[in-house]
Design an enzyme around this catalytic site. Sequence first.
Site, PDB file in Angstrom:
ATOM      1  N   HIS A 255      -2.529 -11.940  -3.062  1.00 32.63           N
ATOM      2  CA  HIS A 255      -3.646 -12.708  -2.312  1.00 32.63           C
ATOM      3  C   HIS A 255      -3.157 -14.077  -2.244  1.00 32.63           C
ATOM      4  CE1 HIS A 255      -6.468  -9.621  -3.616  1.00 32.63           C
ATOM      5  NE2 HIS A 255      -5.780  -8.952  -2.762  1.00 32.63           N
TER       6      HIS A 255
ATOM      7  N   HIS B 149       0.841  -1.141   0.098  1.00 30.89           N
ATOM      8  CA  HIS B 149      -0.153   0.034   0.119  1.00 30.89           C
ATOM      9  C   HIS B 149       0.987   1.152   0.021  1.00 30.89           C
ATOM     10  CE1 HIS B 149      -4.158  -1.470   1.057  1.00 30.89           C
ATOM     11  NE2 HIS B 149      -3.568  -2.737   0.511  1.00 30.89           N
TER      12      HIS B 149
END
Length: 390
Positions: free
Chosen positions: A258, A86
């Site tokens: 993921h 992020h």
Amino acid sequence: MVMRVASALAVLLQPNLAAPCPGLKYTTPPENFAKVPEIPSYDLALKELKLKDVIADLQSLFTQSQECWPADLGHYGPLFVRLAWHCSGSWRVTDGRGGCAGGRQRFEPERSWADNTNLDKARALLWPIKEKFGDGLSWGDLFTLAGTTAIKTMGGPITQYCAGRIDSPDGTDSLDLGPSPEQEKYAPCPINGTCTRPLGSTTVGLIYLNPEGPVTKQSDGSYQVDPDPAKSAHDIRDAFGRMGMNDSQTVALIGGGHTFGKSHGACPAGPGPAPIEDVNNPWPGKCGTGKGDDTFTSGMEGPWTTKPNEWDNEFFNSLLNRSWQLIKGPGGHWQWRVQNAVDAEKKLMRLTSDMALIHDDIYHGIVHEFALNFPAFERAFDEALWCKMA
């Protein structure tokens, strides 16, 4: 007097007012400012920095779960992957703004983005390492090194890393990313979720796009999330293209990211105030302890794979070989689950943006390749990660 005592007692009895992690004030500074070394001093300190020692301390931290923010399944690796992701994912090709250089996730506006919910804890957990190694270890380097070390520790294919990111004293260079008056003037986005270039995301406050699906205009004139994977594929290609990523890199990054960890949405009440609202105890959580099984981060709940602390290509195989059903998760957000799941697969989830990868012909072909050819996936992920984290 009786009312004041009763009020104080009520506050003390609330279970979600646990003390923040000790490093919070250094990593989410209340002043929204922090001193940084002058470049000549930083250059000298960097030359003396021993990255192997930093990496050893990071690896030790990963398995030392702390009460202030317990590690999921006893391992902080996925949390630090998210931190680096992020931080770096704010970079945009349109004007080169964003990215982890500067370590500006410590400041407004980035530290209060919805996508950065609870990353104040990840930064705080890193404070003892930053304090130990001093000026030669910039925050930008520490964030990215924590993420890449975590991936490698969990088995991921990391072959490259570079240091030398220079920290910023505040978030000035992130103001154009928004939300801010500067962003509104430079690149206004009247309907959040439909933002276009030069902004790096479809949604101010999210790194890439809305994971529940695109925001579309309804028949009544309102704008709402549409959990349609086919429509989400368009947003994926658009958002990752704003970072200069091609289709193969995009699929590798989504599936690789993921592979690790889980999404947190067990608490339907939300995370509580962001740093801009309460810098001394941001995102305490509104359910129970606010952490562990009571955590609210994205609002979606569950792991992507059955082994969330291990590197593999299960994400792609499950995506192709299971039937997935759209549901509203416990956090009140759209997500997908395996139909007729048994054993560990009962907990698995997918985002609408994950499901989009098999509702686009090009993405579907890449997913199929990565499911069958693990080395090809590893090569694509390593290449994409180098571009992203650099």
